[in-house]
Write a protein that holds these residues in place. Structure first.
Motif, mmCIF file in Angstrom:
data_model
loop_
_atom_site.group_PDB
_atom_site.id
_atom_site.type_symbol
_atom_site.label_atom_id
_atom_site.label_comp_id
_atom_site.label_asym_id
_atom_site.label_seq_id
_atom_site.Cartn_x
_atom_site.Cartn_y
_atom_site.Cartn_z
ATOM 1 N N THR A 181 13.695 18.951 -25.118
ATOM 2 C CA THR A 181 14.011 18.063 -26.247
ATOM 3 C C THR A 181 12.778 17.807 -27.125
ATOM 4 O OG1 THR A 181 13.565 15.962 -25.113
ATOM 5 C CG2 THR A 181 15.810 16.864 -24.891
ATOM 6 N N LEU A 182 11.561 18.046 -26.572
ATOM 7 C CA LEU A 182 10.342 17.804 -27.362
ATOM 8 C C LEU A 182 10.088 18.914 -28.376
ATOM 9 C CD1 LEU A 182 7.826 16.577 -24.614
ATOM 10 C CD2 LEU A 182 9.212 15.170 -26.165
ATOM 11 N N ASP A 183 10.615 20.118 -28.084
ATOM 12 C CA ASP A 183 10.434 21.246 -28.999
ATOM 13 C C ASP A 183 8.951 21.474 -29.338
ATOM 14 O OD1 ASP A 183 11.742 23.279 -30.175
ATOM 15 O OD2 ASP A 183 12.363 22.190 -31.976
ATOM 16 N N LEU A 184 8.130 21.554 -28.304
ATOM 17 C CA LEU A 184 6.681 21.741 -28.485
ATOM 18 C C LEU A 184 6.372 23.184 -28.881
ATOM 19 C CD1 LEU A 184 5.365 19.941 -25.256
ATOM 20 C CD2 LEU A 184 5.226 19.065 -27.612
ATOM 21 N N PRO A 185 5.230 23.409 -29.547
ATOM 22 C CA PRO A 185 4.765 24.784 -29.744
ATOM 23 C C PRO A 185 4.646 25.479 -28.384
ATOM 24 C CG PRO A 185 3.377 23.215 -30.941
ATOM 25 C CD PRO A 185 4.305 22.404 -30.089
ATOM 26 N N PRO A 186 4.939 26.790 -28.320
ATOM 27 C CA PRO A 186 5.022 27.487 -27.029
ATOM 28 C C PRO A 186 3.795 27.318 -26.131
ATOM 29 C CG PRO A 186 5.819 28.911 -28.786
ATOM 30 C CD PRO A 186 5.319 27.661 -29.449
ATOM 31 N N ASP A 187 2.586 27.341 -26.686
ATOM 32 C CA ASP A 187 1.403 27.237 -25.813
ATOM 33 C C ASP A 187 1.327 25.861 -25.159
ATOM 34 O OD1 ASP A 187 0.900 26.292 -28.432
ATOM 35 O OD2 ASP A 187 -1.262 26.359 -28.099
ATOM 36 N N LEU A 188 1.683 24.813 -25.892
ATOM 37 C CA LEU A 188 1.649 23.456 -25.316
ATOM 38 C C LEU A 188 2.780 23.290 -24.304
ATOM 39 C CD1 LEU A 188 0.892 21.346 -28.536
ATOM 40 C CD2 LEU A 188 -0.719 22.169 -26.811
ATOM 41 N N ASP A 189 3.938 23.845 -24.626
ATOM 42 C CA ASP A 189 5.082 23.811 -23.708
ATOM 43 C C ASP A 189 4.695 24.466 -22.384
ATOM 44 O OD1 ASP A 189 7.557 25.051 -22.424
ATOM 45 O OD2 ASP A 189 8.504 23.808 -23.966
ATOM 46 N N THR A 190 4.064 25.629 -22.456
ATOM 47 C CA THR A 190 3.687 26.372 -21.244
ATOM 48 C C THR A 190 2.670 25.594 -20.419
ATOM 49 O OG1 THR A 190 4.097 28.460 -22.358
ATOM 50 C CG2 THR A 190 2.704 28.548 -20.400
ATOM 51 N N THR A 191 1.680 25.002 -21.079
ATOM 52 C CA THR A 191 0.665 24.221 -20.361
ATOM 53 C C THR A 191 1.310 23.058 -19.614
ATOM 54 O OG1 THR A 191 -0.987 24.786 -22.021
ATOM 55 C CG2 THR A 191 -1.451 22.856 -20.660
ATOM 56 N N LEU A 192 2.180 22.344 -20.312
ATOM 57 C CA LEU A 192 2.846 21.186 -19.704
ATOM 58 C C LEU A 192 3.745 21.633 -18.553
ATOM 59 C CD1 LEU A 192 3.531 18.163 -19.759
ATOM 60 C CD2 LEU A 192 5.261 18.658 -21.517
ATOM 61 N N TRP A 193 4.519 22.678 -18.790
ATOM 62 C CA TRP A 193 5.497 23.102 -17.787
ATOM 63 C C TRP A 193 4.816 23.663 -16.536
ATOM 64 C CZ3 TRP A 193 9.879 21.620 -16.421
ATOM 65 C CH2 TRP A 193 10.613 22.366 -15.477
ATOM 66 N N ASP A 194 3.745 24.445 -16.712
ATOM 67 C CA ASP A 194 3.027 24.990 -15.549
ATOM 68 C C ASP A 194 2.561 23.864 -14.643
ATOM 69 O OD1 ASP A 194 3.400 27.523 -16.451
ATOM 70 O OD2 ASP A 194 1.310 27.884 -17.010
ATOM 71 N N TYR A 195 2.027 22.815 -15.237
ATOM 72 C CA TYR A 195 1.573 21.670 -14.444
ATOM 73 C C TYR A 195 2.744 21.014 -13.715
ATOM 74 C CZ TYR A 195 0.651 16.873 -13.311
ATOM 75 O OH TYR A 195 0.610 15.685 -12.650
ATOM 76 N N LEU A 196 3.825 20.731 -14.452
ATOM 77 C CA LEU A 196 4.954 20.004 -13.848
ATOM 78 C C LEU A 196 5.572 20.812 -12.704
ATOM 79 C CD1 LEU A 196 6.533 18.661 -17.147
ATOM 80 C CD2 LEU A 196 5.471 17.259 -15.347
ATOM 81 N N GLU A 197 5.650 22.113 -12.888
ATOM 82 C CA GLU A 197 6.229 22.963 -11.849
ATOM 83 C C GLU A 197 5.345 22.960 -10.597
ATOM 84 O OE1 GLU A 197 6.834 27.109 -12.951
ATOM 85 O OE2 GLU A 197 8.946 26.824 -12.413
ATOM 86 N N ARG A 198 4.038 23.118 -10.801
ATOM 87 C CA ARG A 198 3.120 23.098 -9.652
ATOM 88 C C ARG A 198 3.158 21.747 -8.957
ATOM 89 N NH1 ARG A 198 -1.876 22.954 -11.133
ATOM 90 N NH2 ARG A 198 -1.532 23.495 -13.307
ATOM 91 N N ALA A 199 3.184 20.673 -9.746
ATOM 92 C CA ALA A 199 3.190 19.322 -9.159
ATOM 93 C C ALA A 199 4.474 19.107 -8.349
ATOM 94 C CB ALA A 199 3.063 18.273 -10.270
ATOM 95 N N ALA A 200 5.594 19.608 -8.844
ATOM 96 C CA ALA A 200 6.862 19.420 -8.129
ATOM 97 C C ALA A 200 6.853 20.182 -6.799
ATOM 98 C CB ALA A 200 8.032 19.880 -9.002
ATOM 99 N N TYR A 201 6.286 21.386 -6.782
ATOM 100 C CA TYR A 201 6.202 22.138 -5.514
ATOM 101 C C TYR A 201 5.272 21.426 -4.537
ATOM 102 C CZ TYR A 201 8.999 26.202 -6.740
ATOM 103 O OH TYR A 201 10.056 27.028 -7.031
ATOM 104 N N PHE A 202 4.206 20.829 -5.065
ATOM 105 C CA PHE A 202 3.227 20.110 -4.248
ATOM 106 C C PHE A 202 3.845 18.870 -3.596
ATOM 107 C CE2 PHE A 202 -0.250 16.815 -4.369
ATOM 108 C CZ PHE A 202 -1.063 17.363 -3.398
ATOM 109 N N MET A 203 4.863 18.291 -4.240
ATOM 110 C CA MET A 203 5.451 17.032 -3.754
ATOM 111 C C MET A 203 6.459 17.250 -2.618
ATOM 112 S SD MET A 203 3.947 14.683 -5.282
ATOM 113 C CE MET A 203 3.755 14.913 -7.043
ATOM 114 N N VAL A 204 6.838 18.509 -2.378
ATOM 115 C CA VAL A 204 7.815 18.790 -1.317
ATOM 116 C C VAL A 204 7.223 18.400 0.037
ATOM 117 C CG1 VAL A 204 9.024 20.650 -0.089
ATOM 118 C CG2 VAL A 204 9.008 20.598 -2.597
ATOM 119 N N ASN A 205 7.988 17.617 0.793
ATOM 120 C CA ASN A 205 7.493 17.182 2.101
ATOM 121 C C ASN A 205 8.470 17.508 3.238
ATOM 122 O OD1 ASN A 205 9.465 15.242 1.644
ATOM 123 N ND2 ASN A 205 7.996 13.679 1.001
ATOM 124 N N VAL A 206 9.562 18.206 2.925
ATOM 125 C CA VAL A 206 10.520 18.692 3.923
ATOM 126 C C VAL A 206 10.773 20.152 3.559
ATOM 127 C CG1 VAL A 206 12.848 18.474 4.847
ATOM 128 C CG2 VAL A 206 11.605 16.430 4.137
#
Ligand code: HEM
Length: 139
Positions: free
Chosen positions: A107-132
């Motif tokens: 929904t933010l419609d960010l420029p692709p490079d900013l979108d990728t930077t944000l998404w890479d972090y969020l994806e890594r953080a979500a995998y890191f939070m898995v505890n089961v």
């Protein structure tokens, strides 16, 4: 004469580059609107009112990306994995979280490079939070 410090100040932080606080407020409001309607994730949130959780996530992300340190002033060191320990986060919860977040980021419609930077972090953080590691259905 410009010093290296002056040059540094001309480099916007990621926080500034994406539009500052209003962008993070929009992102997290969209995300929690999705959580409110998510049958797997909504029951995990201990509070009836998602407003305080929305505020915590907004302040955390603003701080992480170079904005004001209000999150730590209010909550201390993030220690996010520890703070998530009370919740059962397996692959299904992670994927549901990421689905809601992907929709919110879109929904933010960010420029692709900013979108990728944000998404890479969020994806890594979500995998890191898995505890089961396994879903019960696997056994
Ligand atoms: C992987 C799936 C995830 C699930 C199921 C999940 C679930 C939750 C739940 C149930 C809470 C408690 C609500 C509250 O009191 O604020 C919470 C808090 C929080 N989560 Fe997550 N979370 C996940 C991933 C993430 C990720 C990837 C981040 C950061 C990028 C994050 C950031 C936060 C923050 C900042 C808080 C508030 C911490 C505090 O100050 O108490 N979460 N999460």
């Amino acid at each position: 004469m410009t010093s290296p410090a002056d040059a540094d100040r001309t480099q916007p932080t990621f926080f500034e580059a994406v539009g500052g606080e209003p962008t993070f407020r929009r992102l997290v409001a969209e995300f929690y609107a999705g959580i409110a309607a998510d049958p797997l994730l909504r029951p995990m949130y201990p509070e009836e009112d998602l407003g305080p959780a929305t505020e915590r996530m907004t302040l955390f992300l603003m701080q992480y990306w170079g904005g004001p340190n209000t999150y730590s002033a209010q909550r201390g060191h993030p220690r996010l994995r520890m703070r998530h320990a009370p919740f059962r986060i397996g692959p299904a919860e992670r994927d549901a979280w990421l689905r809601n977040m992907r929709r919110a980021v879109d929904t933010l419609d960010l420029p692709p490079d900013l979108d990728t930077t944000l998404w890479d972090y969020l994806e890594r953080a979500a995998y890191f939070m898995v505890n089961v590691m396994e879903d019960p259905a696997v056994h």
